[in-house]
Design an enzyme around this catalytic site. Structure first.
Site, PDB file in Angstrom:
ATOM      1  N   GLU A  91       0.846  -1.208   0.000  1.00  0.00           N
ATOM      2  CA  GLU A  91       0.000   0.000   0.000  1.00  0.00           C
ATOM      3  C   GLU A  91       0.872   1.246   0.000  1.00  0.00           C
ATOM      4  O   GLU A  91       1.734   1.411   0.879  1.00  0.00           O
ATOM      5  CB  GLU A  91      -0.903  -0.013   1.242  1.00  0.00           C
ATOM      6  CG  GLU A  91      -1.878   1.148   1.264  1.00  0.00           C
ATOM      7  CD  GLU A  91      -2.860   1.090   2.438  1.00  0.00           C
ATOM      8  OE1 GLU A  91      -3.225  -0.018   2.883  1.00  0.00           O
ATOM      9  OE2 GLU A  91      -3.250   2.171   2.906  1.00  0.00           O
ATOM     10  N   LYS A 287      -6.732  -0.916  11.770  1.00  0.00           N
ATOM     11  CA  LYS A 287      -6.186  -1.335  10.464  1.00  0.00           C
ATOM     12  C   LYS A 287      -4.943  -0.496  10.147  1.00  0.00           C
ATOM     13  O   LYS A 287      -3.927  -0.992   9.653  1.00  0.00           O
ATOM     14  CB  LYS A 287      -7.258  -1.169   9.383  1.00  0.00           C
ATOM     15  CG  LYS A 287      -6.896  -1.764   8.028  1.00  0.00           C
ATOM     16  CD  LYS A 287      -6.195  -0.797   7.107  1.00  0.00           C
ATOM     17  CE  LYS A 287      -5.915  -1.415   5.743  1.00  0.00           C
ATOM     18  NZ  LYS A 287      -5.096  -0.561   4.894  1.00  0.00           N
ATOM     19  N   ASP A 303       4.556 -14.357  11.463  1.00  0.00           N
ATOM     20  CA  ASP A 303       3.218 -14.754  11.011  1.00  0.00           C
ATOM     21  C   ASP A 303       2.239 -13.590  11.244  1.00  0.00           C
ATOM     22  O   ASP A 303       1.789 -13.366  12.365  1.00  0.00           O
ATOM     23  CB  ASP A 303       2.817 -15.999  11.819  1.00  0.00           C
ATOM     24  CG  ASP A 303       1.457 -16.550  11.436  1.00  0.00           C
ATOM     25  OD1 ASP A 303       0.673 -15.821  10.790  1.00  0.00           O
ATOM     26  OD2 ASP A 303       1.171 -17.701  11.795  1.00  0.00           O
ATOM     27  N   HIS A 400      -2.310  10.366  -0.310  1.00  0.00           N
ATOM     28  CA  HIS A 400      -2.647   9.142  -1.051  1.00  0.00           C
ATOM     29  C   HIS A 400      -2.745   9.414  -2.535  1.00  0.00           C
ATOM     30  O   HIS A 400      -2.306   8.623  -3.365  1.00  0.00           O
ATOM     31  CB  HIS A 400      -3.989   8.596  -0.557  1.00  0.00           C
ATOM     32  CG  HIS A 400      -3.822   7.642   0.574  1.00  0.00           C
ATOM     33  ND1 HIS A 400      -4.693   6.640   0.849  1.00  0.00           N
ATOM     34  CD2 HIS A 400      -2.852   7.554   1.502  1.00  0.00           C
ATOM     35  CE1 HIS A 400      -4.273   5.963   1.900  1.00  0.00           C
ATOM     36  NE2 HIS A 400      -3.172   6.508   2.311  1.00  0.00           N
TER      37      HIS A 400
HETATM   38  C1  MEV Z   1      -5.423   3.250   5.361  1.00  0.00           C
HETATM   39  O1  MEV Z   1      -4.768   2.087   4.944  1.00  0.00           O
HETATM   40  C2  MEV Z   1      -5.331   3.377   6.864  1.00  0.00           C
HETATM   41  C3  MEV Z   1      -6.114   4.549   7.454  1.00  0.00           C
HETATM   42  O2  MEV Z   1      -7.478   4.480   7.030  1.00  0.00           O
HETATM   43  C4  MEV Z   1      -6.034   4.408   8.949  1.00  0.00           C
HETATM   44  C5  MEV Z   1      -6.928   5.350   9.718  1.00  0.00           C
HETATM   45  O3  MEV Z   1      -7.967   5.778   9.214  1.00  0.00           O
HETATM   46  O4  MEV Z   1      -6.566   5.625  10.885  1.00  0.00           O
HETATM   47  C6  MEV Z   1      -5.569   5.873   7.002  1.00  0.00           C
END
Ligand code: MEV
Length: 452
Positions: A91, A287, A303, A400
């Site tokens: 990513e 995430k 892992d 991004h």
């Molecule tokens: C994107 O891979 C991860 C984010 O969405 C994490 C977040 O919102 O804190 C930018």
């Protein structure tokens, strides 16, 4: 229904050579005679046959390698030592954000970590229908019999300073008739310990059956025992590391659009609080943490599924899924920290077999498992800091979209001149593949346009 036309079922697939597997694949699932398909699989196979054999050995039915970018995030000051952290992730923006956050905290004292525990857990699940008090009364004898039987397996780990720290009998008979569990707590030193734990548990299970057949302490009418399964638990709430950063609020600096340190601190704290209140936000927030964690876990041959599983269960330990990180603004101090379970190793498994995993560990100074836990958690916290800081200031799309545009430009094979024009054109516009492609076409077909 299987017809002659779609009969793609095969037996003995694993016995075919790599070439035969590819031919079969192309014949049945791609365009028959598709040389391009064969080329692409072959292109990503290593020319060094010995090395390819090592990689093939990690899995089954391999026909190629799936390549992921291997990047570096320098300037991580963790417990007074500076690390350059290898990260494997597909990513865009993740490594850039981790590096930027590392640099930011480098100037503010860096990351401080604490190991909160290193104990792992395994379970033998079984059914037994005698009176509960009988098994509870003889459990000490059962335990010493099991430990004695497993001693040869545990010996080596004990020499390294690990082994079994305790066992307990858990009664689940209220939930399921006859169901019990022997829960075993392990220390596995620098190894993740999955093989060790599972071997001990399977030995325990065999020995438990023997105990019930042979022991004079078991009433004859209660000798039947049914082992259901023996396996480690990937939930490791006693194998946890804390990483934290802190500074005076005014030292946070100023941010995009003239945002002041106090405003940033309060918005940031609120954003983290939201992830403690709302599972929808918590999932995305965590995430983001795992963007960093998984990338280092991958690079060091650990892992990542195990770490993710443990992390998400830990995040829900109070009965509601919540943020793994915390933020406090108190007495003029901004404090941000992360508690995360990480059952990882620096010896054994892929860590020593995968040449790049081995190199990653070398880059990190061949750390102990505990030191790797500290590094991984710090990267997770840095990633979370970078994401939340962007979200409460500029939004994440700005960063991004820049990366997204570069990926599209690479894909469209644009010239340097076109590249400059496209970057400038999309500076203040939403980037999409179709938008960039159409604008490129427009540029190329416009009167007088000459590409380089
Ligand atoms: C994107 O891979 C991860 C984010 O969405 C994490 C977040 O919102 O804190 C930018």
């Amino acid at each position: 229904m299987i017809t002659e036309k779609n009969n793609n079922i095969i037996s003995g697939f694993s016995k075919l050579s790599k070439g035969e597997k590819l031919d079969w694949l192309i014949h049945h699932y791609l365009k028959d005679g598709d040389d391009e398909a064969k080329d692409i699989f072959t292109l990503f196979s290593l020319e060094d046959e010995a090395l390819q054999k090592i990689i093939d050995g990690f899995s089954e039915n391999t026909v190629s390698n799936f390549v992921m970018p291997y990047g570096l995030a320098p300037n991580f000051l963790i417990d007074g030592e500076v690390y350059c952290v290898p990260m494997v992730i597909e990513e865009s923006s993740v490594i850039a954000a981790a590096s930027a956050a590392a640099k930011y905290w480098m100037d503010r004292g860096g990351f401080k970590t604490t190991i909160l525990g290193t104990t792992k857990v395994g379970q033998v699940h079984f059914k037994w229908y005698g009176h509960g008090s009988v098994i509870k009364n003889i459990y000490k004898k059962i335990e010493s019999f099991l430990l004695g039987c497993a001693a040869p397996i545990i010996e080596n780990m004990q020499k390294r300073g690990g082994g079994i720290t305790r066992t307990e009998l858990i009664d689940f008979t209220k939930e399921e008739n006859g169901l019990y569990q022997i829960k075993v707590h392990f220390e596995t030193c620098d190894s993740m310990g999955a093989n060790f734990i599972n071997s001990v548990l399977e030995k325990f299970a065999d020995s438990l059956e023997r105990f019930f057949v042979d022991s004079p302490d078991v009433p004859d009418e209660n000798r039947d025992i049914d082992i259901i399964m023996s396996i480690l638990s990937n939930y490791t709430p006693e194998c946890v590391v804390r990483a934290e950063v802190s500074c005076h609020v005014q030292d946070l600096g100023t941010f995009a659009n003239g945002m002041l340190a106090e405003q940033l601190a309060d918005k940031f704290r609120t954003a983290v609080k939201i992830a403690h209140i709302d599972p929808y936000r918590a999932t995305t927030h965590n995430k983001g943490i795992f963007n960093g964690i998984d990338a280092v876990i991958m690079a060091t041959g650990n892992d990542f599924r195990a770490c993710e599983a443990a992390g998400h269960t830990y995040a829900a330990r109070d009965g509601q899924y919540k943020s793994l990180s915390f933020c406090e603004v108190k007495d003029g101090i901004f404090r941000f920290w992360l508690d995360v379970p990480l059952a990882i190793g620096t010896v054994g498994g892929l860590t020593s077999l995968h040449p790049l995993a081995k190199k990653s560990l070398e880059i990190l100074g061949n750390p102990s498992a505990e030191k790797l836990m500290r590094i991984v958690a710090s990267v997770g916290l840095a990633q979370n800091f970078g994401a939340v800081r962007s979200l409460v200031t500029t939004g994440i799309q700005q960063g991004h979209m820049k990366m997204h545009l570069m990926n599209i430009l690479n894909h469209l094979s644009v010239s340097e001149d076109e590249c400059v024009k496209l970057i400038s054109h999309f500076e203040d516009k939403t980037v999409s593949y179709a938008g960039v492609r159409d604008y490129l076409q427009e540029m190329r077909s416009s009167v007088g346009y000459r590409g380089c």
